[in-house]
Scaffold this active site. Structure first.
Site, mmCIF file in Angstrom:
data_model
loop_
_atom_site.group_PDB
_atom_site.id
_atom_site.type_symbol
_atom_site.label_atom_id
_atom_site.label_comp_id
_atom_site.label_asym_id
_atom_site.label_seq_id
_atom_site.Cartn_x
_atom_site.Cartn_y
_atom_site.Cartn_z
ATOM 1 N N PHE A 46 2.710 14.793 -9.778
ATOM 2 C CA PHE A 46 3.222 16.147 -9.588
ATOM 3 C C PHE A 46 2.667 17.142 -10.605
ATOM 4 O O PHE A 46 2.955 18.322 -10.539
ATOM 5 C CB PHE A 46 4.746 16.160 -9.743
ATOM 6 N N HIS A 61 19.366 14.540 -17.687
ATOM 7 C CA HIS A 61 18.423 14.315 -16.587
ATOM 8 C C HIS A 61 18.321 12.790 -16.388
ATOM 9 O O HIS A 61 17.269 12.188 -16.556
ATOM 10 C CB HIS A 61 17.063 14.955 -16.909
ATOM 11 N N TYR A 104 12.268 21.262 -2.764
ATOM 12 C CA TYR A 104 10.989 20.626 -2.425
ATOM 13 C C TYR A 104 10.626 20.658 -0.941
ATOM 14 O O TYR A 104 9.465 20.739 -0.605
ATOM 15 C CB TYR A 104 10.985 19.165 -2.909
ATOM 16 N N ASN A 116 16.517 23.329 -7.599
ATOM 17 C CA ASN A 116 15.337 22.477 -7.452
ATOM 18 C C ASN A 116 15.098 22.314 -5.960
ATOM 19 O O ASN A 116 15.969 21.814 -5.243
ATOM 20 C CB ASN A 116 15.578 21.090 -8.070
ATOM 21 N N ARG A 130 10.851 23.752 -19.636
ATOM 22 C CA ARG A 130 12.104 23.053 -19.340
ATOM 23 C C ARG A 130 11.913 21.576 -19.671
ATOM 24 O O ARG A 130 11.016 20.924 -19.133
ATOM 25 C CB ARG A 130 12.479 23.239 -17.865
ATOM 26 N N GLU A 161 20.567 17.928 -11.026
ATOM 27 C CA GLU A 161 20.746 17.319 -9.708
ATOM 28 C C GLU A 161 21.878 16.286 -9.637
ATOM 29 O O GLU A 161 21.633 15.096 -9.435
ATOM 30 C CB GLU A 161 19.432 16.682 -9.243
HETATM 31 C C1 GAL Z 1 13.517 15.934 -8.811
HETATM 32 C C2 GAL Z 1 13.754 15.416 -10.209
HETATM 33 C C3 GAL Z 1 12.523 15.294 -11.043
HETATM 34 C C4 GAL Z 1 11.306 14.842 -10.266
HETATM 35 C C5 GAL Z 1 11.169 15.586 -8.947
HETATM 36 C C6 GAL Z 1 10.045 15.129 -8.057
HETATM 37 O O1 GAL Z 1 14.502 15.446 -7.965
HETATM 38 O O2 GAL Z 1 14.653 16.254 -10.899
HETATM 39 O O3 GAL Z 1 12.837 14.445 -12.114
HETATM 40 O O4 GAL Z 1 11.237 13.499 -10.159
HETATM 41 O O5 GAL Z 1 12.357 15.501 -8.213
HETATM 42 O O6 GAL Z 1 10.397 14.001 -7.332
#
Ligand code: GAL
Length: 460
Positions: free
Chosen positions: A429, A119, A296, A294, A75, A165
């Site tokens: 990351f 993006h 986290y 997405n 991606r 996002e």
């Molecule tokens: C997301 C974003 C990525 C990356 C990731 C980690 O929000 O799409 O570009 O930065 O978080 O923070």
């Protein structure tokens, strides 16, 4: 052992501004991020991504590394100002050539391209002369640009993501001002979100009307959403958690899967939330072939008792006074170096929530991963915490799939250590370590562990 379907898509994710470098050369126009990083205080140590991972020049090596890991899908995002320096009109042929070569290189290695159109690196001209995402005409500029991409790359790119996002663009870009274009407002985010949705829907319609039949690709959107767990099981907190999810994923997913904004947003935001015409609703409804997610982290949500409007800008609260939700974390939760709590069961609950609310959509996890302070020692990077993180999140995903969620793929964020927006290079990351001075790549332990998962289609 937890097995995945053998059609499950295993990938890695990146974005143009974060990895490409070559920010001003080869015909590229400046983006809002090129400009934003120059403003003192906007990024940690004034860091920027003028060179970053230099992917523009090293993509062949990086793709070869990915192939060595057995990665099935990549991606990436197109940089709009690399393709159209002003955002409209003139096309930069060198930009087209770069992406064309890069896509060919992926295909030669048997890696499936997943391309994001936006993006966050908006052509600067569209911001300074045309008011960026606040201008309703952005939907036309975006469709013109999307058409250039479909026309040039659609013979080889079969998976499209319109916007990455939209929540972040609206809230961090126009609400809190932490990201480009750095605007701070209580009302603009809703207008920006509205235009993002319409730009998405228009571009999808354009693709479907002109390309989908001949190119046979799929097109969707990627939404970010944390899980919100009710702090207590009293009805007020349960409702607050649900409300927080609706202000987060629901803001964008409801118009696409249900035809309008969540009722609770309309009630609480009133006139600040724009309305869709019947034609726009029809265009939005069903405008995503898949739900790109997405994910986290997780936070507790409680009904806010506080009436002071500005008090709660904690984490991903959004424009908090409209939601009336207080967010918190359990201090016992492990956290990443982003300070994000590691709560795999929140991922399972979110997948199940999406599955239920949107009536079993096809889901692709377009980002998931953790930042960790990784260091190279004797040529190796031991990032066991990342292995643990990805394993536990994949287990949670697997569980949600057992309960019916139709998850088709998983993209680890990220392939390479890269420019983490306002936080610069302090947050790592990547599955592959990149020394930002020498640009030397060192695959981490997690890269080889992930390669094993991909190869065997299972987590041990
Ligand atoms: C997301 C974003 C990525 C990356 C990731 C980690 O929000 O799409 O570009 O930065 O978080 O923070």
């Amino acid at each position: 052992m937890k097995y995945f379907d053998n059609k499950f898509i295993w990938g890695c994710a990146t974005s143009s501004y974060q990895i490409e470098g070559e920010a001003y050369g080869n015909g590229k126009g400046p983006s809002i991020w090129d400009d934003f990083v120059r403003i003192p205080g906007k990024t940690v140590n004034g860091e920027h991504a003028e060179v970053s991972c230099n992917f523009y020049h090293t993509y062949r090596e990086d793709i070869a590394l990915m192939a060595q890991m057995g990665i099935k899908a990549f991606r990436f995002s197109f940089s709009w100002p690399r393709i159209m320096p002003l955002g409209y009109g003139k096309i930069n042929e060198q930009g087209i050539q770069f992406y064309s070569d890069m896509i060919n290189c992926l295909l030669e290695h048997g890696i499936e391209p997943y391309a994001t159109l936006y993006h966050w690196d908006l052509p600067l001209e569209l911001q300074t002369a045309h008011n960026g995402w606040l201008n309703p005409k952005i939907t036309e500029y975006f469709t013109e640009y999307a058409n250039v991409c479909f026309r040039n790359f659609g013979d080889r790119v079969k998976n499209w993501i319109t916007i990455n996002e939209p929540w972040v663009v609206a809230i961090l870009g126009y609400g809190q001002g932490a990201f480009a274009p750095g605007r701070v407002s209580q009302t603009e985010p809703y207008l920006v979100g509205h235009h993002e949705l319409l730009a998405h829907a228009k571009a999808v319609k354009y693709y479907r009307d002109n390309y989908q039949a001949s190119q046979q690709g799929q097109i969707g959107i990627s939404l970010n959403c944390d899980w919100r767990e009710p702090l207590t099981n009293n009805p007020e907190d349960m409702e607050a958690a649900e409300r927080a999810l609706l202000f987060f994923a629901g803001w964008f997913a409801d118009p696409i899967w249900k035809g309008d904004y969540p009722e609770v947003m309309r009630q609480r935001i009133g006139h600040k939330l724009p309305s869709f015409t019947p034609e726009e609703k029809a265009m939005l409804m069903g405008s995503s072939d898949f739900f790109g997610l997405n994910h986290y982290t997780t936070m507790f949500a409680a009904n806010s008792k506080n009436t002071n409007s500005d008090r709660n800008v904690y984490g991903n609260g959004g424009i908090s006074e409209d939601q009336h939700v207080d967010l918190s974390v359990d201090p016992a939760w492990e956290t990443t170096t982003m300070n994000w709590a590691v709560v795999p069961w929140g991922f399972r609950k979110l997948l199940e929530w999406i599955d239920k609310r949107y009536n079993r959509p096809t889901i692709i996890i377009t980002e998931n991963g953790m930042s960790n302070n990784d260091t190279v020692s004797n040529g190796e990077v031991n990032d066991q915490p990342r292995i643990n993180f990805i394993r536990s999140y994949l287990e949670a995903c697997h569980e949600a799939m057992q309960h019916g969620a139709d998850v088709r793929g998983y993209f680890a964020w990220s392939l390479l250590d890269n420019f983490e927006w306002a936080l610069g290079y302090q947050k790592q990351f990547g599955l592959i370590h990149v020394d930002m001075k020498t640009l030397v790549r060192t695959p981490k332990a997690s890269a080889w562990w992930y390669a094993g998962v991909v190869k065997n289609n299972c987590i041990d």
